[in-house]
Scaffold this active site. Structure first.
Site, short mmCIF file in Angstrom:
data_model
loop_
_atom_site.label_atom_id
_atom_site.label_comp_id
_atom_site.label_asym_id
_atom_site.label_seq_id
_atom_site.Cartn_x
_atom_site.Cartn_y
_atom_site.Cartn_z
CG HIS A 162 -1.95 -1.21 1.27
ND1 HIS A 162 -3.26 -0.84 0.45
CD2 HIS A 162 -2.42 -2.14 1.30
CE1 HIS A 162 -4.06 -1.83 0.46
NE2 HIS A 162 -3.45 -2.93 0.62
CG HIS A 176 -1.72 -7.18 -2.63
ND1 HIS A 176 -1.32 -5.64 -2.61
CD2 HIS A 176 -2.72 -6.48 -1.79
CE1 HIS A 176 -2.18 -4.61 -2.12
NE2 HIS A 176 -2.73 -5.48 -1.23
CG ASP A 198 -5.88 -9.25 -0.03
OD1 ASP A 198 -5.89 -8.99 1.16
OD2 ASP A 198 -5.88 -8.22 -0.63
#
Length: 405
Positions: free
Chosen positions: A198, A219, A285
């Site tokens: 992020h 991810h 996730d």
């Protein structure tokens, strides 16, 4: 001594498929993997795999929820529900993953995970390998479906108390945040897999993070920087991003959400070709909508987490904006193999041995090998879960019976 033998299947090893395999388990550990039927001891409980694939249990290092619960609900019941839900999809070890939340919410989650881990019994579902401290140290504008109001920069007085619980084994922080260097160094000293996620970080910020112990990116392609986003933040000349840094550094690993919704087949295949199965993990996730009907759900704490909508195939934060996955690891393996074009043994490796190696638990789990825990998944020829064994105990609808056939 209880002895279990699985025969008449194809064992999925890290480097190949072994046909007509024999897997022998004594009590809770594997004692033999090969093809010699003569190794089946007299009096053993024999399981006929009937042509199924015999796989090691899946290991998920990035998982938020399932079965209607999110680990950030912060209760033993919620964490237990998540563990039971994912065990039905072949995951035998998981790392409950925080979302953004208040300090109290994160501590409640950590305490619940410690209690579930320490009280694990044969009816508790997947084992907890550790916690993935994921939120709250995200960059503004890269929070995805997480609640941005509780994003913050890492402060030693706060994050050290998280690590003091002794259960954090994976630790994420956006590399460009003030305090990231101290976070990375401290997490490295704790023996964690240290990750960047992020984030809108540049090549130089990634390189600084690497120098401080960061070795993984969450991810791939999701909520991460690219050359254009870094230019928008830092101007010209254009600079490298997380993408280029991970692809160029052979020591960096990453992960993909192979649900068929987050990434197109060519991206799944590209990630595997660039990083290889020893540096690419499959993760779910997954949110609380796993095995639940389509509808509106909370991501993160049920009291004040952000809302998302599940259509039964993926989560949506809003139109065009994905919100985590709603599928288990068995689906990820099928997709990576069938749609991503990855050989089956490598797709399984990415869901087993590779995450186990990256988190330092591969001595005990992650492959079918003598001395490892008897965590075994039988997959049909279409790669659907038929049976799951955790520590040699067969799971069935969330209830375990030792070597039940």
């Amino acid at each position: 001594m209880t002895i279990l033998c699985i025969i008449n299947g194809t064992a999925v090893l890290p480097d190949r498929l072994l046909r007509d395999a024999v897997v022998v388990c004594r009590d809770e550990r594997i004692s033999y993997v090969g093809t010699a039927r003569s190794r089946v001891p007299a009096g053993a409980k024999v399981i006929d795999a009937k042509g199924a694939y015999i796989c090691p249990g899946f290991v998920d290092i990035h998982i938020h929820g399932g079965g209607g619960a999110d680990v950030m609900d912060g209760t033993v019941d919620a964490v237990s529900t998540v563990c039971q839900s994912h065990s039905r999809h072949g995951t035998t070890t998981l790392f409950p993953t925080t979302s953004t939340g208040t300090d109290d919410q994160i501590h409640a989650m950590l305490a619940a995970c410690v209690e579930v881990r320490d009280g694990w019994t044969v009816d508790a579902g997947s084992k907890i390998g550790g916690v993935h401290l994921y939120g709250p140290y995200f960059a503004k504008g890269k929070v995805g479906c997480h609640n941005e109001s509780v994003c913050r920069t890492p402060k030693a007085a706060e994050f050290r108390r998280y690590f003091d619980t002794g259960i954090v084994r994976v630790a994420t922080c956006a590399a460009e945040l003030p305090g990231a260097a101290a976070f990375y160094r401290y997490a490295t000293k704790q023996g964690c897999l240290v990750t960047c996620g992020h984030s809108n970080s540049s090549w130089s910020e990634m390189d600084a993070g690497f120098a401080n112990g960061m070795r993984h990116v969450d991810h791939f392609w999701c909520a991460m920087s690219n050359v254009s986003s870094v230019r928008n933040r830092l101007g010209v000349p254009m600079q490298g991003s997380m993408l280029e840094y991970v692809l160029s550094n052979p020591e960096m690993s990453t992960e993909v959400i192979a649900d068929g919704k987050h990434l197109a087949p060519e991206l799944l295949n590209f990630a595997w070709r660039m990083k290889g199965s020893q540096r690419l993990c499959l993760v779910t996730d997954c949110n609380r909508a796993l095995d639940m009907p389509p509808g509106r759900y909370r991501f993160g704490p049920k009291s004040d987490g952000s809302w998302f909508t599940s259509d039964g195939e993926v989560g949506w934060a809003s139109t065009g904006s994905l919100a985590s996955a709603v599928m288990g690891m068995d689906h990820m393996v099928r997709t990576m193999h069938k749609i991503g074009g990855v050989p089956l043994h490598e797709a399984v490796r990415m869901a087993t041995l590779t995450p186990a190696e990256r988190t330092g638990i591969d001595e005990h789990v992650g492959s079918l090998a003598k001395g490892k825990q008897a965590d075994i998944v039988l997959l049909s020829k279409t790669l659907k879960v038929k049976q799951v064994y955790i520590n040699g105990h067969r799971t069935k609808k969330g209830v375990r019976t030792l070597f039940e056939c």
